[in-house]
Design a protein around this motif. Structure first.
Motif, short mmCIF file in Angstrom:
data_model
loop_
_atom_site.label_atom_id
_atom_site.label_comp_id
_atom_site.label_asym_id
_atom_site.label_seq_id
_atom_site.Cartn_x
_atom_site.Cartn_y
_atom_site.Cartn_z
N ARG A 235 0.83 -1.22 0.00
CA ARG A 235 0.00 0.00 0.00
C ARG A 235 0.86 1.26 0.00
N HIS A 236 2.09 1.15 0.52
CA HIS A 236 2.99 2.31 0.54
C HIS A 236 4.00 2.29 -0.61
N GLY A 237 3.71 1.50 -1.65
CA GLY A 237 4.50 1.58 -2.87
C GLY A 237 5.62 0.56 -3.01
N ALA A 238 5.79 -0.36 -2.05
CA ALA A 238 6.88 -1.33 -2.15
C ALA A 238 6.73 -2.18 -3.40
N VAL A 239 7.88 -2.51 -4.02
CA VAL A 239 7.86 -3.41 -5.17
C VAL A 239 8.65 -4.68 -4.90
N SER A 240 9.44 -4.72 -3.80
CA SER A 240 10.23 -5.92 -3.56
C SER A 240 10.37 -6.24 -2.08
N ALA A 241 10.71 -7.53 -1.85
CA ALA A 241 11.05 -8.02 -0.51
C ALA A 241 12.46 -8.58 -0.61
N ASP A 242 13.32 -8.21 0.34
CA ASP A 242 14.72 -8.59 0.26
C ASP A 242 15.09 -9.53 1.40
N HIS A 243 15.93 -10.51 1.09
CA HIS A 243 16.30 -11.54 2.06
C HIS A 243 17.80 -11.72 2.08
N GLY A 244 18.40 -11.54 3.27
CA GLY A 244 19.83 -11.76 3.44
C GLY A 244 20.05 -13.06 4.20
#
Length: 463
Positions: A235-244
């Motif tokens: 809803r706040h514009g995120a396009v990705s999820a990142d995983h380390g």
């Protein structure tokens, strides 16, 4: 290293250099798309004048502090502490006194690019020029055109992604979205501390996650809580999820086994193998969520964090002693790809700090699976020669279209244009060599370099 040559980083041979310069000039001033990075959104929201050159160019830049430490400088001597008689100027003099050790490094190149490109300073840094350069930067920083938002506009940033905790309310992003900033600042969902049983305070983190979402304390509730927070980010514009992760391992388990492992890791009773299996299974769960909600999944594996216990105890994380380890993708990623690799709208971007994986594993994977893209050279490898090696290693198998486009992955706001410019020059040089060797036509190279800075990152990150 007085290298303010218009053709810097381009091939030495005059014929190739002139073709490379033409290609570079096509994209030299193209807008910057930065779909993965670590600039805090508060920097742009507060838009405060920066205090001093050290805060801007040295503090927190572990590329720079690590090499000073290796040269015998105590990390404590790089922290501004007026009580101990260490002001910014003193720390800056320490950097200047050791500047020669940065010759040939990417860090040295970037800082010189910033001094010239941002501040117009071309004098070489050294003990005799340290004070003058410090004063010039300080004077510039006091001027309105050097405030973060003015620089954001001047740098031509069209998209800037930040990295955010899943429980962040994202109010800073909401305020930036409502402001007159001439580009988009997008949050990125970074859930490691809620997925990794070895993370500090893991059980407390899970409890906070469940509390914030009002979800039940079983595995299904935990997964639902993560889904709820991802929806908040979208809803706040995120396009990705990142995983380390340190190890590139995935496991597809049935729900009963997932529930059993979840209860064990939260209770702190899981053994090494159980915690490893849980981490591996959660990457598959994250892929499932990305298939469902459309967030691009990026994985940054292969770093042994906090190698020096004494340094970690004294100065905390991100202080220069995270060291890469060998990384295996082909077998480790297979359970995830068996389940989701052929899903139509799933995008999985794989990064590596192990160069041996580029041609052996990443290019063949991305050259078959429609969901897999090859992440840009990362961390120790986002340097001129390493970018060129990456491009050479992957292109013969996967072409240009299966890569992510350049990603600066930086906390250092001022270095963003320098890093993107570096990548554009290296790509121009690589393409020019292919033209001269009769391997691609000029018109194809022109289209490729345009795409590498624009269409490709937009496609990969669904922008």
């Amino acid at each position: 290293m007085h290298h303010r040559d218009a053709a810097r980083l381009l091939p030495a041979d005059p014929t190739t250099r002139s073709i490379a310069l033409d290609l570079y000039e096509r994209v030299a001033t193209a807008p910057i798309i930065s779909p993965h990075g670590h600039v805090p959104p508060e920097l742009l929201l507060q838009d405060a004048a920066s205090s001093d050159p050290v805060a801007l160019l040295l503090t927190g830049d572990h590329y720079v502090t690590r090499l000073l430490h290796a040269s015998g400088v105590d990390l404590g001597d790089l922290i501004v502490d007026p009580a101990a008689g260490r002001d910014g100027r003193t720390v800056w003099r320490t950097l200047a006194a050791h500047w020669h050790v940065f010759a040939g490094t990417a860090s040295g190149y970037w800082i010189e690019e910033e001094l010239d490109g941002v501040f117009g300073i071309t004098a070489p840094l050294g003990p005799d020029t340290a004070d003058r350069i410090f004063d010039e930067i300080s004077a510039a920083l006091a001027r309105p055109e050097f405030r973060p938002r003015a620089l954001f506009a001047r740098f031509g940033i069209e998209v800037l992604a930040t990295t955010d905790d899943p429980l962040d309310d994202l109010s800073a992003h909401a305020a930036l979205a409502a402001s007159d900033l001439p580009g988009r600042v997008l949050p990125t969902f970074r859930p490691d501390r809620y997925l990794d049983p070895d993370a500090a305070g893991f059980a407390d983190n899970v409890e906070r996650l469940l509390g914030a979402t009002g979800r039940a304390g079983d595995f299904a509730g935990y997964l639902g809580a993560l889904e709820d927070r991802r929806a908040h980010f979208i809803r706040h514009g995120a396009v990705s999820a990142d995983h380390g992760v340190e190890e590139m391992l995935t496991l597809d388990l049935d729900p009963g086994e997932g529930e059993r492992l979840f209860q064990a890791v939260v209770a702190g009773t899981a053994n090494d193998a159980g915690r490893r299996a849980f981490r591996a299974h959660m990457l598959v769960q994250m892929a499932r969520m990305s298939v469902d909600d459309g967030l691009v999944m990026t994985i940054h594996p292969g770093v042994h964090r906090n190698h020096s216990s004494a340094t970690f105890a004294g100065f905390g994380p991100d202080t220069g002693h995270d060291i890469p380890v060998a990384t295996e993708f082909t077998r480790g990623i297979r359970p995830l790809l068996e389940r989701y690799g052929l899903e139509r709208d799933f995008h999985l971007v794989l990064f590596a700090v192990d160069e041996t994986t580029y041609s052996r594993e990443l290019a063949p994977l991305a050259g078959f699976y429609p969901s897999v893209f090859i992440g840009a050279p990362w961390w120790f490898l986002d340097a001129p020669d390493a970018i060129a090696r990456h491009r050479a290693a992957i292109t013969e198998t996967a072409g240009f279209s299966r890569s992510s486009g350049f990603i600066d992955d930086t906390r250092a706001f001022l270095s963003i244009p320098a890093r993107h410019d570096t990548a554009r020059r290296v790509e121009a040089g690589f393409l020019a060599r292919l033209i001269v060797e009769g391997r691609i036509r000029v018109d194809a190279a022109e289209r490729i370099i345009d795409d590498l800075v624009d269409a490709i990152p937009r496609k990969v990150f669904k922008l």
